[in-house]
Structures are given as C-alpha cells and as structure tokens.
Scaffold this motif. Structure first.
Motif, short mmCIF file in Angstrom:
data_model
loop_
_atom_site.label_atom_id
_atom_site.label_comp_id
_atom_site.label_asym_id
_atom_site.label_seq_id
_atom_site.Cartn_x
_atom_site.Cartn_y
_atom_site.Cartn_z
N ARG A 1 16.23 -73.73 -8.38
CA ARG A 1 17.18 -74.29 -9.35
C ARG A 1 18.49 -73.50 -9.31
O ARG A 1 19.58 -74.09 -9.30
CB ARG A 1 16.58 -74.24 -10.76
N ASP A 2 18.37 -72.18 -9.28
CA ASP A 2 19.57 -71.33 -9.22
C ASP A 2 20.35 -71.57 -7.93
O ASP A 2 21.58 -71.59 -7.94
CB ASP A 2 19.17 -69.85 -9.32
N LEU A 3 19.63 -71.76 -6.83
CA LEU A 3 20.26 -72.03 -5.54
C LEU A 3 21.04 -73.34 -5.60
O LEU A 3 22.16 -73.44 -5.11
CB LEU A 3 19.21 -72.09 -4.44
N GLY A 4 20.40 -74.35 -6.21
CA GLY A 4 21.06 -75.64 -6.33
C GLY A 4 22.33 -75.56 -7.14
O GLY A 4 23.36 -76.14 -6.77
N VAL A 5 22.29 -74.81 -8.24
CA VAL A 5 23.47 -74.63 -9.09
C VAL A 5 24.56 -73.91 -8.32
O VAL A 5 25.74 -74.28 -8.37
CB VAL A 5 23.11 -73.84 -10.37
N TYR A 6 24.17 -72.88 -7.57
CA TYR A 6 25.14 -72.08 -6.81
C TYR A 6 25.89 -72.93 -5.79
O TYR A 6 27.09 -72.77 -5.59
CB TYR A 6 24.41 -70.93 -6.11
N PHE A 7 25.16 -73.84 -5.15
CA PHE A 7 25.78 -74.68 -4.12
C PHE A 7 26.25 -76.03 -4.66
O PHE A 7 26.61 -76.91 -3.88
CB PHE A 7 24.80 -74.91 -2.96
N GLY A 8 26.24 -76.18 -5.97
CA GLY A 8 26.79 -77.38 -6.57
C GLY A 8 25.93 -78.62 -6.42
O GLY A 8 26.43 -79.74 -6.49
N GLU A 9 24.64 -78.42 -6.22
CA GLU A 9 23.73 -79.55 -6.10
C GLU A 9 23.25 -79.98 -7.49
O GLU A 9 23.37 -79.24 -8.47
CB GLU A 9 22.52 -79.18 -5.23
N SER A 10 22.67 -81.17 -7.57
CA SER A 10 22.12 -81.66 -8.84
C SER A 10 20.84 -80.88 -9.16
O SER A 10 20.19 -80.35 -8.24
CB SER A 10 21.81 -83.15 -8.75
N PRO A 11 20.45 -80.78 -10.43
CA PRO A 11 19.26 -80.01 -10.81
C PRO A 11 17.98 -80.44 -10.10
O PRO A 11 17.10 -79.63 -9.84
CB PRO A 11 19.15 -80.25 -12.32
N ASP A 12 17.87 -81.72 -9.77
CA ASP A 12 16.66 -82.23 -9.13
C ASP A 12 16.89 -82.49 -7.63
O ASP A 12 16.33 -83.41 -7.04
CB ASP A 12 16.20 -83.52 -9.81
N PHE A 13 17.73 -81.66 -7.01
CA PHE A 13 18.06 -81.86 -5.60
C PHE A 13 16.84 -81.72 -4.70
O PHE A 13 15.86 -81.04 -5.03
CB PHE A 13 19.17 -80.90 -5.17
N ASP A 14 16.90 -82.39 -3.57
CA ASP A 14 15.83 -82.38 -2.58
C ASP A 14 15.99 -81.12 -1.72
O ASP A 14 16.84 -81.07 -0.84
CB ASP A 14 15.90 -83.64 -1.71
N GLU A 15 15.16 -80.11 -1.99
CA GLU A 15 15.34 -78.84 -1.28
C GLU A 15 15.01 -78.95 0.20
O GLU A 15 15.59 -78.24 1.03
CB GLU A 15 14.50 -77.73 -1.93
N MET A 16 14.09 -79.85 0.57
CA MET A 16 13.77 -80.01 1.99
C MET A 16 14.97 -80.58 2.75
O MET A 16 15.29 -80.13 3.85
CB MET A 16 12.55 -80.93 2.14
N ALA A 17 15.63 -81.55 2.15
CA ALA A 17 16.83 -82.12 2.78
C ALA A 17 17.95 -81.09 2.81
O ALA A 17 18.68 -80.97 3.80
CB ALA A 17 17.28 -83.36 2.02
N PHE A 18 18.07 -80.32 1.73
CA PHE A 18 19.10 -79.28 1.61
C PHE A 18 18.96 -78.26 2.75
O PHE A 18 19.92 -77.99 3.49
CB PHE A 18 18.98 -78.59 0.26
#
Length: 198
Positions: free
Chosen positions: A159-176
């Motif tokens: 979640r913190d990684l997603g916020v840091y990179f400006g992704e949505s809270p429910d971002f697809d980490e595998m795609a990321f």
C-alpha cells in the motif's frame, strides 16, 4: 533506479514543454514501455535508445577517466539491482494471503483436536500422538504468528509503495512489478545494442 526514472520524467517534460502534458510531477510505471514505442523520424531510434546515447555522449565529454572507459557502467547497474522484480511480478499478495489463511485454518483445527484429545485418557502406552502433536504445536504456533505478521506487513508495504508511486490503493501489484521488469529487460537490450554498435 529513482535517478533513472527521474531522468525519464525530466526528458518527458522537456519533450512536452509546449503542450498540456508538460510540467508533470510523475508518471505511472506502465508508461515506461512507451520509451521503446516512441520512435524518431527514422522509425528506428527509440526514446530509450536516445536516452542511453545521450548519457553515453555526455559521459564521454566528462573529465572522469573511469567514466570515459565505461560511461554506462552506473547506468545499467540498476537493472541488476532489480533482478528480483521479475519474481515479484509473478506473485500476488492476494494468493499469499489465501494460502496463509488455509495454513492458519489447518493449524487452528489441529490445535482444537489436540485440546479434545487432552481431555481423554490414553490407555495405549504406545500412543504418542498427543505428546508429539503437542510438541509440534508449541513450535508451529509462534511460526504461524510470525508469518501472519509478515503477510500483514507485506500488504501494508505494498500500500505504501502504491502511494509513493502515485498508484490507486487497490493497484495490481503484479502488473506494477511487471512494467518495471519489462522496462529493465528493454533497457538491457537497448544497452547491449548500443555497446555492440560502438
């Protein structure tokens, strides 16, 4: 890696200075693939190739002798530092949580059965099941609790990684992670091509 991505952002802002896309403060990891897709007028030189050639030429004009010998030695190092990203792109935190939930259910069920057996006297002296399983559970429970903390911590870190990179809270980490892994491969390929053409 952060320095490389920051350089890409600066280049993008430079190219888009005269339109509404200029002045961006960031971009999504999925945009990295556009560095290969964006071609020059010759339809051969990609934006990624241009970045590598620009850095190489800039380094060749530097006063640092070591930099002149191998101007891209620092540039391509980040891909080796991120070699674990490919594995991350094949792992879903949801699947990990699901597997852990099954494990915890099995351990809790075993603990419940042992507690039931503890209330029943054992008439067969050869029956060591209760003794062995009680010893097993004394080691298994702390490990399961530690694993639960690790899974929860991983979820929060994502979640913190997603916020840091400006992704949505429910971002697809595998795609990321997949976008980053693909970029690293594309970068390595472009870097090798540049070296072979020198």
């Amino acid at each position: 890696y952060q320095r490389r991505v920051h350089g890409v952002l600066q280049l993008g802002n430079c190219l888009n200075a005269r339109n509404t896309y200029g002045g961006a403060t960031g971009f999504q990891m999925s945009d990295l693939s556009k560095l290969v897709q964006t071609k020059a007028a010759d339809n051969t030189t990609s934006l990624l190739t241009f970045i590598i050639e620009t850095v190489s030429n800039h380094s060749n004009n530097a006063d640092d002798d070591e930099n002149k010998k191998d101007p891209l030695r620092h540039l391509n190092r980040f891909t080796s530092e991120l070699n674990i990203i490919h594995k991350a792109s094949q792992t879903s935190i949801a699947d990990i949580e699901k597997s852990f939930k099954s494990l915890k259910t099995a351990v809790d069920s075993t603990a419940s059965e042992i507690n039931k057996l503890a209330k029943k006297p054992t008439t067969d002296p050869r029956d060591c099941f209760k003794e062995k399983m009680t010893s097993f559970m004394s080691h298994a429970k702390p490990q399961v609790e530690s694993l639960q903390n690790a899974v929860s911590s991983s979820r929060q870190s994502l979640r913190d990684l997603g916020v840091y990179f400006g992704e949505s809270p429910d971002f697809d980490e595998m795609a990321f992670f997949g976008h980053i892994s693909l970029f690293c491969k594309q970068f390595d390929d472009a870097w090798k091509l540049h070296r072979s053409n020198k």
